[in-house]
Design an enzyme around this catalytic site. Sequence first.
Site, mmCIF file in Angstrom:
data_model
loop_
_atom_site.group_PDB
_atom_site.id
_atom_site.type_symbol
_atom_site.label_atom_id
_atom_site.label_comp_id
_atom_site.label_asym_id
_atom_site.label_seq_id
_atom_site.Cartn_x
_atom_site.Cartn_y
_atom_site.Cartn_z
ATOM 1 N N GLU A 110 -9.349 -45.220 -28.473
ATOM 2 C CA GLU A 110 -7.965 -45.669 -28.356
ATOM 3 C C GLU A 110 -7.889 -47.001 -29.086
ATOM 4 O O GLU A 110 -8.364 -48.015 -28.591
ATOM 5 C CB GLU A 110 -7.555 -45.836 -26.894
ATOM 6 C CG GLU A 110 -6.083 -46.212 -26.758
ATOM 7 C CD GLU A 110 -5.714 -46.716 -25.377
ATOM 8 O OE1 GLU A 110 -4.553 -46.531 -24.983
ATOM 9 O OE2 GLU A 110 -6.579 -47.298 -24.691
ATOM 10 N N HIS A 157 -0.718 -39.805 -21.453
ATOM 11 C CA HIS A 157 -0.402 -40.320 -20.115
ATOM 12 C C HIS A 157 0.240 -41.695 -20.134
ATOM 13 O O HIS A 157 0.745 -42.158 -19.095
ATOM 14 C CB HIS A 157 -1.686 -40.382 -19.281
ATOM 15 C CG HIS A 157 -2.672 -41.380 -19.824
ATOM 16 N ND1 HIS A 157 -3.339 -41.182 -21.025
ATOM 17 C CD2 HIS A 157 -3.091 -42.584 -19.359
ATOM 18 C CE1 HIS A 157 -4.121 -42.216 -21.264
ATOM 19 N NE2 HIS A 157 -3.990 -43.083 -20.266
ATOM 20 N N ASP A 158 0.205 -42.377 -21.274
ATOM 21 C CA ASP A 158 0.785 -43.718 -21.389
ATOM 22 C C ASP A 158 2.150 -43.712 -22.076
ATOM 23 O O ASP A 158 2.707 -44.781 -22.339
ATOM 24 C CB ASP A 158 -0.153 -44.630 -22.195
ATOM 25 C CG ASP A 158 -1.290 -45.175 -21.349
ATOM 26 O OD1 ASP A 158 -1.112 -45.276 -20.121
ATOM 27 O OD2 ASP A 158 -2.351 -45.496 -21.911
ATOM 28 N N ASP A 167 -12.850 -39.964 -20.015
ATOM 29 C CA ASP A 167 -12.419 -41.310 -20.395
ATOM 30 C C ASP A 167 -13.546 -42.305 -20.162
ATOM 31 O O ASP A 167 -14.250 -42.246 -19.140
ATOM 32 C CB ASP A 167 -11.200 -41.725 -19.570
ATOM 33 C CG ASP A 167 -9.967 -41.950 -20.424
ATOM 34 O OD1 ASP A 167 -10.081 -42.746 -21.374
ATOM 35 O OD2 ASP A 167 -8.914 -41.355 -20.160
ATOM 36 N N ASP A 176 -11.241 -45.894 -23.906
ATOM 37 C CA ASP A 176 -10.008 -46.600 -23.573
ATOM 38 C C ASP A 176 -10.029 -48.051 -24.060
ATOM 39 O O ASP A 176 -11.039 -48.749 -23.906
ATOM 40 C CB ASP A 176 -9.811 -46.569 -22.056
ATOM 41 C CG ASP A 176 -8.547 -47.267 -21.609
ATOM 42 O OD1 ASP A 176 -7.467 -46.698 -21.821
ATOM 43 O OD2 ASP A 176 -8.645 -48.383 -21.058
#
Length: 757
Positions: free
Chosen positions: A256, A325-326, A98, A199
């Site tokens: 993202e 994960h979100d 990330d 991210d």
Amino acid sequence: MKKVWWKEAVGYQIYPRSFMDSNNDGIGDLQGIIQKLDYIKDLGVDVIWICPMYKSPNDDNGYDISDYKAIMDEFGQMSDFDELLKETHKRGMKLIIDLVVNHTSDEHEWFIESKSSKDNPKRDWYIWKEGKDGLEPNNWASIFRGSAWEHDEKTQEYFLHIFSKKQPDLNWENEEVRKAVYETINWWLDKGIDGFRVDAISHIKKEDGLKDMDNPKNLKYVQSFDKHMNVDGIQKYLGELKEETFAKYDIMTVGEANGVTINDCDQWVGFEDGKFNMVFQFGHLALWDYNNEKYFDVVKYKREMSKWQDALHNKGWNALFIENHDQVRVVSNWGNDIKYLKESAKSLGLSYFMQQGTPFIYQGQEIGMTNVRFESINDYDDVGTKNEYYEDLENRVSEEDALKKVWMSSRDNSRTPMQWDDSKNGGFSENDKTWFGVNPNYKDINVKNQENDEDSILSFYKEMIKIRKENEVLIYGKCNLLMRYDENIYAYERVLEDETFIVMCNLSDNEALYYQNEITLSHDNLVLSTHNVDYHKDTTKINLKPWESRLYKVSSIKREQQKMIDGDLYVAFGDAGMETFEERQYAKEILFDYNNLRPSQMDERNEILRKLLGSVDRNFFIEPPFRCDYGYNIFWGEGSYANYNLTILDCAPVRVGKNVLIGPNVNIFTAGHPVDPTMRTSGLEFAMPITIGDSVWIGGGSTINPGVNIGENTVIASGSVVTKDIPANVVAGGNPCKIIREINEEDQKRYFKGRYL
């Protein structure tokens, strides 16, 4: 299409805190990942993506980084990461990490310097402003609730944080900031990693002036996405980011990209001008209402997924996913984790996995891990979850309803520890207290129970990956949506040269009928299925049980639409045209509702158009009555406005840019339907797309014909018939349309300067 390793890969996302605890302190770590590399390899994975493992005070589970070049103590040391990278490569897999560069932790040395004084050299590395009338600089809300500004007592100014108040936003306008970020990125790439998942990258550019959001509801703070999500000017920074870092290495980059639409895809992921290999987009993840009973809309899901398939074919690449994960666990919110856990987990997996793009699996998805229901908000960890819970209580929502919302929507649902076996804590850790609670169903749902079960979810995922790797058509083939408006079945075909695969997924608790009169299926060609399938002869119709899905391989066929294009055949309706007929009926019915709503019901109108059109951006408006043939080929840009009586015959894509004004009684045609085949083969353009650039004015009574491209900053005079391409920066008119002159400085002031439609 150019063949590249990251297109052929399968990705696996790891949330290290919850994956495997090697030292039994209750927290997952890098050595724990190393212990499970053989499991990941056996699954068939090519690329591992690890969520942040950098040094961090852990306010937002590692997405608040205090040192980009150090490892969080709980996860190990840099030597552990080096070993992980080496062991991953030894097994023929790649490793991406990330990259969080929209913000840092407030404990990063950059921010500590920045807040030390107003004249510190790093003051401008973050976004500082004085308050306004004793309050925050503007009314922006943080994505995590509350104000997006935090007051600093020492310097008596506010800093911007669009996420947690411990995550101050970097100032990408500052060249020194950008250089420091690029140096950090290249440091990791020189270490030998294979790429990044980037991210919150669509938030790095803030709208000039940092002005207040419109506030018709008189809220204390207003969600401010329009001011900092994919705003104009971001491509300058993304282009520099790529040039200074990514372009120098053979790596995978996944952005993202919240707020990015298919109208932006060329600049984000286009093979020619894209800044990333692919992006995660989130339209398909917002298909249920947390405040009411959950409802998964299959038609909307198909629309969201297929519009990206259509937009990027031969132009860019998709990142495919249904969990991360979100997000919540998909089998609980889209599927049925009570009656059809195994079946719905498999079918939801197949529905996305065989589309064109690089598929990603989130840890635990491959065994059907579910949402969790802890009895107290104190059992939850996520800062956003807790902020929203207490905000609901302040708004007089009952504790019971507020907690129910947490069960349905919290990101913590996907962060419970990985369930490896039926031993203590699911085999994740031997510590009596894990950092976050283990889902109580771990004794039934775990890797060990499924590894040797040929009918398990895990075995199904392994087979899916194997089939995809063995068939190039499932990687590079065209993806065509079938049964577009069926409310239960998600069906599509993958076509490459003389090979075709048919995917059919019943995504409901109901029995459903798959049918395609042009495609004959036989049991001998069945490749994969969620259920046992009895032998059947050639058929065009299949009755699917609840949550039953199948994958067939067939010989390629020439579909009716292609036969029409080639002049072989004209079919108005009839059996082979039934789907076309149903699509047209759907558009007519939904537009009947649209055109009969009162003028004051703008929100309802726009919601109807979102259901109908292939894509719509923010701040758009189409004045009723509006007519179209199908709708799903129409892509409508931000700030664009069409006056009454707009008609679009959309057999092929119609792309309307940003800030386009269309006058009354305008007709846009992408197709003609002559019955005589000789007319179609003698120069008549059939189903040719139309593209309208940004900041275009089209006068009333005009007609736009097939295959036309209208350039940016162009004015089309009223009553014009546009029969050929119109370049940028011109005034054009006439019948047929001709260029009158180039737009001069006076025109710029008159038509465009300061205008926002």
